[in-house]
Design a protein around this motif. Sequence first.
Motif, PDB file in Angstrom:
ATOM      1  N   LEU A 106       0.838  -1.199   0.000  1.00 29.64           N
ATOM      2  CA  LEU A 106       0.000   0.000   0.000  1.00 29.64           C
ATOM      3  C   LEU A 106       0.869   1.243   0.000  1.00 29.64           C
ATOM      4  CD1 LEU A 106      -2.158  -1.463   2.800  1.00 29.64           C
ATOM      5  CD2 LEU A 106      -3.237  -0.632   0.750  1.00 29.64           C
ATOM      6  N   CYS A 107       0.478   2.224  -0.797  1.00 28.73           N
ATOM      7  CA  CYS A 107       1.119   3.525  -0.699  1.00 28.73           C
ATOM      8  C   CYS A 107       0.125   4.490  -0.058  1.00 28.73           C
ATOM      9  CB  CYS A 107       1.595   4.040  -2.054  1.00 28.73           C
ATOM     10  SG  CYS A 107       0.288   4.533  -3.181  1.00 28.73           S
ATOM     11  N   ALA A 108       0.650   5.487   0.629  1.00 34.78           N
ATOM     12  CA  ALA A 108      -0.215   6.440   1.322  1.00 34.78           C
ATOM     13  C   ALA A 108       0.435   7.817   1.292  1.00 34.78           C
ATOM     14  CB  ALA A 108      -0.454   5.993   2.763  1.00 34.78           C
ATOM     15  N   ALA A 109      -0.364   8.822   1.015  1.00 37.22           N
ATOM     16  CA  ALA A 109       0.120  10.197   0.939  1.00 37.22           C
ATOM     17  C   ALA A 109      -0.306  10.971   2.183  1.00 37.22           C
ATOM     18  CB  ALA A 109      -0.440  10.875  -0.311  1.00 37.22           C
ATOM     19  N   GLN A 110       0.625  11.700   2.735  1.00 32.63           N
ATOM     20  CA  GLN A 110       0.315  12.592   3.845  1.00 32.63           C
ATOM     21  C   GLN A 110       0.331  14.007   3.303  1.00 32.63           C
ATOM     22  OE1 GLN A 110       2.957  12.478   7.270  1.00 32.63           O
ATOM     23  NE2 GLN A 110       1.342  13.240   8.607  1.00 32.63           N
ATOM     24  N   GLU A 111      -0.769  14.724   3.454  1.00 31.12           N
ATOM     25  CA  GLU A 111      -0.910  16.005   2.765  1.00 31.12           C
ATOM     26  C   GLU A 111      -0.306  17.174   3.499  1.00 31.12           C
ATOM     27  OE1 GLU A 111      -5.188  14.458   1.207  1.00 31.12           O
ATOM     28  OE2 GLU A 111      -4.926  16.611   1.412  1.00 31.12           O
ATOM     29  N   ALA A 112      -0.631  17.293   4.771  1.00 34.37           N
ATOM     30  CA  ALA A 112      -0.245  18.514   5.468  1.00 34.37           C
ATOM     31  C   ALA A 112       1.000  18.300   6.303  1.00 34.37           C
ATOM     32  CB  ALA A 112      -1.402  18.989   6.342  1.00 34.37           C
ATOM     33  N   ALA A 113       1.676  19.377   6.575  1.00 42.19           N
ATOM     34  CA  ALA A 113       2.904  19.317   7.359  1.00 42.19           C
ATOM     35  C   ALA A 113       2.633  19.357   8.853  1.00 42.19           C
ATOM     36  CB  ALA A 113       3.807  20.484   6.981  1.00 42.19           C
ATOM     37  N   THR A 114       1.376  19.533   9.245  1.00 41.97           N
ATOM     38  CA  THR A 114       1.061  19.602  10.671  1.00 41.97           C
ATOM     39  C   THR A 114       1.090  18.213  11.282  1.00 41.97           C
ATOM     40  OG1 THR A 114      -1.281  19.451  10.098  1.00 41.97           O
ATOM     41  CG2 THR A 114      -0.376  21.648  10.469  1.00 41.97           C
ATOM     42  N   SER A 115       1.485  18.119  12.529  1.00 43.01           N
ATOM     43  CA  SER A 115       1.494  16.838  13.231  1.00 43.01           C
ATOM     44  C   SER A 115       0.069  16.316  13.331  1.00 43.01           C
ATOM     45  CB  SER A 115       2.069  17.001  14.627  1.00 43.01           C
ATOM     46  OG  SER A 115       3.445  17.268  14.569  1.00 43.01           O
ATOM     47  N   GLY A 116      -0.088  15.026  13.048  1.00 39.46           N
ATOM     48  CA  GLY A 116      -1.415  14.430  13.101  1.00 39.46           C
ATOM     49  C   GLY A 116      -2.136  14.425  11.788  1.00 39.46           C
ATOM     50  N   SER A 117      -1.502  14.921  10.757  1.00 36.19           N
ATOM     51  CA  SER A 117      -2.139  14.944   9.439  1.00 36.19           C
ATOM     52  C   SER A 117      -2.353  13.525   8.918  1.00 36.19           C
ATOM     53  CB  SER A 117      -1.257  15.727   8.471  1.00 36.19           C
ATOM     54  OG  SER A 117      -1.738  15.610   7.164  1.00 36.19           O
ATOM     55  N   ARG A 118      -3.513  13.278   8.343  1.00 29.61           N
ATOM     56  CA  ARG A 118      -3.928  11.940   7.931  1.00 29.61           C
ATOM     57  C   ARG A 118      -3.107  11.390   6.765  1.00 29.61           C
ATOM     58  NH1 ARG A 118      -9.802  13.331   5.811  1.00 29.61           N
ATOM     59  NH2 ARG A 118      -9.591  14.853   7.477  1.00 29.61           N
ATOM     60  N   LEU A 119      -3.105  10.066   6.654  1.00 30.43           N
ATOM     61  CA  LEU A 119      -2.630   9.373   5.474  1.00 30.43           C
ATOM     62  C   LEU A 119      -3.845   8.995   4.626  1.00 30.43           C
ATOM     63  CD1 LEU A 119       0.026   6.852   6.861  1.00 30.43           C
ATOM     64  CD2 LEU A 119       0.461   8.931   5.533  1.00 30.43           C
ATOM     65  N   THR A 120      -3.724   9.197   3.310  1.00 29.74           N
ATOM     66  CA  THR A 120      -4.736   8.728   2.363  1.00 29.74           C
ATOM     67  C   THR A 120      -4.128   7.568   1.599  1.00 29.74           C
ATOM     68  OG1 THR A 120      -5.694  10.926   2.132  1.00 29.74           O
ATOM     69  CG2 THR A 120      -6.219   9.310   0.428  1.00 29.74           C
ATOM     70  N   PHE A 121      -4.770   6.417   1.693  1.00 31.61           N
ATOM     71  CA  PHE A 121      -4.208   5.186   1.142  1.00 31.61           C
ATOM     72  C   PHE A 121      -4.736   4.885  -0.256  1.00 31.61           C
ATOM     73  CE2 PHE A 121      -1.917   2.980   4.528  1.00 31.61           C
ATOM     74  CZ  PHE A 121      -2.290   3.711   5.636  1.00 31.61           C
ATOM     75  N   GLY A 122      -3.897   4.196  -1.033  1.00 33.10           N
ATOM     76  CA  GLY A 122      -4.365   3.563  -2.249  1.00 33.10           C
ATOM     77  C   GLY A 122      -4.977   2.217  -1.890  1.00 33.10           C
ATOM     78  N   GLU A 123      -5.540   1.549  -2.901  1.00 35.25           N
ATOM     79  CA  GLU A 123      -6.220   0.283  -2.646  1.00 35.25           C
ATOM     80  C   GLU A 123      -5.255  -0.899  -2.591  1.00 35.25           C
ATOM     81  OE1 GLU A 123     -10.650   1.341  -4.366  1.00 35.25           O
ATOM     82  OE2 GLU A 123      -9.285   0.142  -5.587  1.00 35.25           O
ATOM     83  N   GLY A 124      -4.000  -0.663  -2.903  1.00 37.70           N
ATOM     84  CA  GLY A 124      -3.001  -1.703  -2.754  1.00 37.70           C
ATOM     85  C   GLY A 124      -2.753  -2.528  -3.996  1.00 37.70           C
ATOM     86  N   THR A 125      -1.566  -3.112  -4.053  1.00 42.78           N
ATOM     87  CA  THR A 125      -1.211  -4.103  -5.070  1.00 42.78           C
ATOM     88  C   THR A 125      -0.931  -5.411  -4.349  1.00 42.78           C
ATOM     89  OG1 THR A 125      -0.276  -2.521  -6.640  1.00 42.78           O
ATOM     90  CG2 THR A 125       0.481  -4.808  -6.801  1.00 42.78           C
ATOM     91  N   GLN A 126      -1.680  -6.451  -4.727  1.00 40.18           N
ATOM     92  CA  GLN A 126      -1.475  -7.771  -4.124  1.00 40.18           C
ATOM     93  C   GLN A 126      -0.404  -8.514  -4.918  1.00 40.18           C
ATOM     94  OE1 GLN A 126      -5.104  -9.948  -3.535  1.00 40.18           O
ATOM     95  NE2 GLN A 126      -4.090 -11.753  -2.756  1.00 40.18           N
ATOM     96  N   LEU A 127       0.744  -8.731  -4.277  1.00 38.61           N
ATOM     97  CA  LEU A 127       1.892  -9.353  -4.943  1.00 38.61           C
ATOM     98  C   LEU A 127       2.028 -10.812  -4.540  1.00 38.61           C
ATOM     99  CD1 LEU A 127       4.543  -9.214  -6.608  1.00 38.61           C
ATOM    100  CD2 LEU A 127       5.677  -8.506  -4.486  1.00 38.61           C
ATOM    101  N   THR A 128       2.196 -11.675  -5.528  1.00 45.64           N
ATOM    102  CA  THR A 128       2.486 -13.092  -5.291  1.00 45.64           C
ATOM    103  C   THR A 128       3.791 -13.429  -6.000  1.00 45.64           C
ATOM    104  OG1 THR A 128       0.135 -13.652  -5.212  1.00 45.64           O
ATOM    105  CG2 THR A 128       1.681 -15.468  -5.512  1.00 45.64           C
ATOM    106  N   VAL A 129       4.759 -13.923  -5.247  1.00 40.61           N
ATOM    107  CA  VAL A 129       6.036 -14.345  -5.819  1.00 40.61           C
ATOM    108  C   VAL A 129       6.071 -15.859  -5.747  1.00 40.61           C
ATOM    109  CG1 VAL A 129       8.539 -14.197  -5.696  1.00 40.61           C
ATOM    110  CG2 VAL A 129       7.133 -12.220  -5.042  1.00 40.61           C
ATOM    111  N   ASN A 130       6.122 -16.498  -6.907  1.00 40.84           N
ATOM    112  CA  ASN A 130       6.052 -17.956  -6.995  1.00 40.84           C
ATOM    113  C   ASN A 130       7.439 -18.589  -6.947  1.00 40.84           C
ATOM    114  OD1 ASN A 130       3.095 -18.089  -7.481  1.00 40.84           O
ATOM    115  ND2 ASN A 130       3.648 -16.976  -9.335  1.00 40.84           N
ATOM    116  N   PRO A 131       7.620 -19.629  -6.116  1.00 38.37           N
ATOM    117  CA  PRO A 131       8.933 -20.293  -6.028  1.00 38.37           C
ATOM    118  C   PRO A 131       9.317 -20.954  -7.342  1.00 38.37           C
ATOM    119  CG  PRO A 131       7.463 -21.010  -4.261  1.00 38.37           C
ATOM    120  CD  PRO A 131       6.630 -20.208  -5.211  1.00 38.37           C
TER     121      PRO A 131
END
Lengths: 114, 115
Positions: free
Chosen positions: A89-114
């Motif tokens: 998951l990647c997440a962006a923090q917008e404001a420089a103030t302490s406590g500013s929220r993270l906005t997340f993406g929906e994620g990439t599901q990774l599978t690495v096969n042996p």
Amino acid sequence: KQEVTQIPAALSVPEGENLVLNCSFTDSAIYNLQWFRQDPGKGLTSLLLIQSSQREQTSGRLNASLDKSSGRSTLYIAASQPGDSATYLCAAQEAATSGSRLTFGEGTQLTVNP
Amino acid sequence: AAGVIQSPRHLIKEKRETATLKCYPIPRHDTVYWYQQGPGQDPQFLISFYEKMQSDKGSIPDRFSAQQFSDYHSELNMSSLELGDSALYFCASSSRGHPFTDTQYFGPGTRLTVL
């Protein structure tokens, strides 16, 4: 309102392959961008944080880059291993103030096969 | 290294009941965040506190309230629980002071099931 998108939604690769995960955000005025790993039903593990003034960060086999002007970040994983299988998951923090929220993406599901 | 502690780890409640989730941040961290993650969804921000004051507020229902105490731990109180409140609730903590640089560190989460 910040929107974060991740492509692809799922990725399956053979062990040893190098791969790139993509993250884009709509509002380029971000303070920092953070990449996380999440195993099924588990918590989020912070992998890398890139400040808005930085271009990239590296930790072991992981390298994250940030291009604020184009609203994009990438996570590069070198020499992938089955243990890398997880949702990233990647997440962006917008404001420089302490406590500013993270906005997340929906994620990439990774599978690495042996 | 010490991590964020959340309790309880699992909680089962009936509709219309009340639940309290607790979060203990990493030592020396002054900021606490609460996120909700529904099944198959990304985490959604609820609320945050910096130095015991509310800092940012997201899509937190009016039925929920939270606070940060003098020892920096935080509690999320949820009343009149609904089936849709079933989710994984994460607490995160951060500090701007060196060497933390605002990185948000997440706890293991509390899995709430409302029946």
